[in-house]
Write an enzyme that holds these catalytic residues in place. Structure first.
Site, short mmCIF file in Angstrom:
data_model
loop_
_atom_site.label_atom_id
_atom_site.label_comp_id
_atom_site.label_asym_id
_atom_site.label_seq_id
_atom_site.Cartn_x
_atom_site.Cartn_y
_atom_site.Cartn_z
N PHE A 1 50.74 16.45 -14.18
CA PHE A 1 50.49 17.51 -13.21
C PHE A 1 50.29 16.94 -11.81
CE2 PHE A 1 49.32 19.50 -17.22
CZ PHE A 1 49.87 20.75 -17.09
N ASP B 1 39.16 15.48 -20.78
CA ASP B 1 40.59 15.81 -20.77
C ASP B 1 41.29 15.06 -21.90
OD1 ASP B 1 42.89 17.08 -19.93
OD2 ASP B 1 43.40 15.53 -18.46
N SER C 1 50.61 13.26 -11.05
CA SER C 1 51.07 11.90 -10.86
C SER C 1 52.39 11.70 -11.59
CB SER C 1 50.02 10.89 -11.37
OG SER C 1 49.79 11.09 -12.76
N ILE D 1 58.90 6.75 -16.73
CA ILE D 1 58.62 7.01 -18.14
C ILE D 1 57.83 8.29 -18.35
CG2 ILE D 1 58.73 4.59 -18.78
CD1 ILE D 1 55.73 4.43 -18.64
N GLY D 2 57.43 8.95 -17.30
CA GLY D 2 56.70 10.20 -17.51
C GLY D 2 56.23 10.79 -16.20
N ALA D 3 55.78 12.01 -16.28
CA ALA D 3 55.24 12.72 -15.12
C ALA D 3 54.21 13.71 -15.61
CB ALA D 3 56.34 13.44 -14.34
N VAL E 1 54.58 8.48 -13.55
CA VAL E 1 54.32 7.22 -14.23
C VAL E 1 55.62 6.42 -14.28
CG1 VAL E 1 53.44 6.13 -16.32
CG2 VAL E 1 52.53 8.35 -15.60
N LYS F 1 50.88 4.24 -12.05
CA LYS F 1 50.60 5.67 -12.03
C LYS F 1 50.43 6.10 -10.58
CE LYS F 1 47.41 9.13 -13.92
NZ LYS F 1 46.18 9.33 -14.72
#
Length: 626
Positions: free
Chosen positions: A67, A175, A69, A63-65, A71, A86
């Site tokens: 810098f 962050d 890691s 579902i995502g990436a 996901v 993660k």
């Protein structure tokens, strides 16, 4: 007076203070005299008290990436619970991952991403968190879905409440971005939570006459405060600036990229150009709040205790149907109240539930926004070579734990509570695994487990939740507001328990309960594991520049760098030992003379001729081997 606008002041409560309370005491915990600072090794011990293996999950989708890691949406094979895994993909980010696990394990708030457990694989820890079905705030804002001003204000209020809670614990995020704010989709609307605490840090206290050293320059450049980018002293007010950039994204529905969100050469907000992106339907106090948070002077930015009150006041002042009621009635006198249009009355203006920015498509790189002037603007992030145009993430090497996050133990220092493995990670009725070979993750010995009645896992009530006591703070009462708040999640639906037997009872009525990581973590496996000539395999989490154990070992003459250590009363985690948390008088394990082939084996290595049938996942996670 009711309805009076609360003032926005610059200086707020000091670091670690809660409104109405004094600063932390000399002990650092603020819990009264005689209460010492809790030991940090127990925070990590509690965070990894329940370990899962990669093979325990079915990978549904990526579902995502980020810098550092990737996901994945995963489903536990036995309980069927959907979670997010993660996975850290860079050895240099191991310390930040460990810091994030320690911190998230002690945060309990409806607007903070819930920590579910830890998945260990080949010596690396990967965090398991709750699954947010709405994606990130950045994805929501870039979608064509209409978002009314009350919805946007509620999202902003959720984020502000999460950060207010975090700051009350003496920690700031460093962050905060629209990528790290996640959205939960529900029947009653959206709920925003704050995640990704890998760069979180203790709020510094700069005293007069003392030597002041600035913190490292970390974060995502588009959201970083100007004082951070310049390498100056900064504190929790840097989160307020990042929140102001997120508010600008919410108001104008544009990315934080300076090609769309106008910025000045000193990394501030170009207010005149930004006003051209905002329609006249935007609530003026909401716009002024975003501009106020983006002030270049940190001392003039209001704390989140006042920002939440201000957002609640703005929500109370909104007209009942929608903020466009006054404008829409001039064009459509037949509009009706929220109860629904009558059959005899004309259809209400659709703009009543949508803001002006919803009437246009999301911006694209081919169509830059028109800021109403012919001035040539330069991306300030492209003027500095180290920022690389702002499309990077600056990372710091952690040094110390963020917080002593564990309350004082009710047990004597010589008696440590046992670490238990949740029954849901082990098939009921099955004997202990005979196979201890890599790359399967370590499993705690069966003798350490607690006998659980029944075939399934027991329900964990609210009393199992631990109360967080750290850095001079107490549970922060949530002021009543128009924004819907979810009750604090208890572990009834968790297959992983994140509390130890030393946890203190907690009641939901008492309100929300309340990285600088060690450079190396050495985890010794239980006896009987294969992988080394003396039957003592080990996982090693070395420094950022170190290589995996599968790489050729250095020559014997190379000096071995010692691990940092903090004194602790005994061994940590039972069969596991973390080098940076324990200084036990044990010899340092020798470097393996031969290349460890366990990570490359296609099948498990078993002892005494017993072969266990490996699981067969339909979609394997990266690095998962059976």
């Amino acid at each position: 007076m009711a309805g009076e606008r609360p003032p926005l002041r610059g200086p707020g409560p000091g670091p670690g203070e809660v409104p109405g309370e004094g600063p932390p005491g000399p002990g650092g915990t603020g819990g009264g005299p005689g209460r010492g600072r809790p030991s940090s090794y127990r925070a990590l011990r509690s965070a990894v008290s329940s370990l899962a293996r990669v093979d325990d999950f079915h990978c549904a989708e990526k579902i995502g990436a980020g810098f550092f890691s990737e996901v994945y949406k995963v489903r536990h094979r036995q309980s069927g619970q959907v979670m997010v895994l993660k996975m850290n993909k860079l050895p240099s980010n191991r310390g930040n991952t460990l810091r994030e696990v320690q911190l998230m394990n002690r945060l309990r708030h409806p607007n903070i991403l819930r920590f579910m457990g830890v998945c260990v694989h080949q010596g690396q820890l990967h965090a398991l968190t709750e699954y947010m079905n709405g994606g990130t705030l950045e994805q929501l804002l870039s979608s064509p879905e209409p978002l009314s001003w009350p919805v946007r204000l509620h999202l902003a209020l959720d984020i502000a409440r999460g950060l207010r809670y975090l700051h009350s614990k003496g920690v700031f995020h460093r962050d905060l971005t629209s990528k790290n704010c996640l959205v939960r989709r529900e029947d009653r609307g959206f709920t925003a939570v704050v995640g990704d605490f890998g760069l979180a840090e203790k709020i510094p206290v700069y005293r007069e006459g003392a030597r002041k050293e600035p913190l490292a320059v970390v974060g995502s450049p588009y959201w970083m405060a100007p004082e951070v980018l310049r390498g100056e002293l900064y504190d929790e007010k840097a989160d307020v600036f990042a929140f102001g950039i997120v508010l600008c994204e919410l108001i104008a529905r544009v990315p934080a990229d300076p090609d769309y969100l106008p910025r000045t050469e000193d990394f501030g907000l170009d207010v005149p150009a930004f006003r051209t992106l905002v329609g006249d339907d935007c609530p003026l106090p909401f716009l002024l709040l975003a501009i106020h948070c983006c002030n270049l002077e940190p001392s003039t930015r209001a704390p989140f205790t006042e920002i939440t009150q201000h957002l609640e006041w703005i929500l109370e002042q909104l007209p009942e149907p929608a903020p466009l009621t006054r404008t829409a009635l001039t064009h459509n006198q037949g509009s009706v109240a929220r109860g629904g249009p009558s059959a005899t009355l004309p259809r209400p203006d659709p703009r009543l539930s949508r803001s002006r920015s919803d009437l246009f498509l999301p911006p694209s790189p081919e169509s830059p926004p028109n800021w109403g002037d012919n001035l040539t603007r330069v991306n300030p992030f492209s003027l500095r070579e180290d920022l690389r145009g702002g499309k990077i993430k600056l990372l710091d090497t952690p040094s110390k734990p963020v917080l002593p996050l564990v309350p004082p133990s009710p047990f004597p220092s010589t008696q440590l509570p046992l670490v238990t493995t949740p029954e849901t990670l082990v098939q009921p009725g099955t004997p202990a695994r005979r196979c201890r070979s890599l790359p399967s993750s370590p499993e705690l010995p069966r003798r350490m487990e607690t006998a659980l009645p029944g075939p399934g896992p027991p329900a964990v009530g609210p009393s199992a939740e631990e109360k967080m006591e750290c850095e001079g703070s107490s549970p922060e009462p949530e002021p009543p507001g128009p924004a819907p708040q979810l009750p604090l999640a208890v572990a009834t639906d968790n297959f992983i328990s994140t509390c130890s037997s030393a946890s203190q009872p907690w009641s939901p009525r008492s309100g929300p309960v309340l990285n600088n990581n060690p450079p190396a973590v050495v985890v010794n496996s239980p006896q009987g594991w294969a992988g080394e000539p003396w039957n003592r395999a080990q996982h090693s989490l070395p420094r950022a520049a170190a290589l995996e154990r599968t790489e050729p070992s250095p020559p014997p003459s190379a000096p071995r760098e010692p691990d940092e250590g903090l004194p602790c009363p005994g061994c940590c985690l039972g069969p596991f030992s973390f080098g940076f948390l324990s200084m036990c008088p044990r010899p340092t394990p020798a470097v393996a003379r031969y290349r460890n082939l366990n990570c490359e084996a296609g099948s498990l290595l078993c002892h005494r001729g017993h072969h266990a049938k490996p699981p067969t996942p339909s979609l394997q996670l990266p690095g998962a081997r059976s």
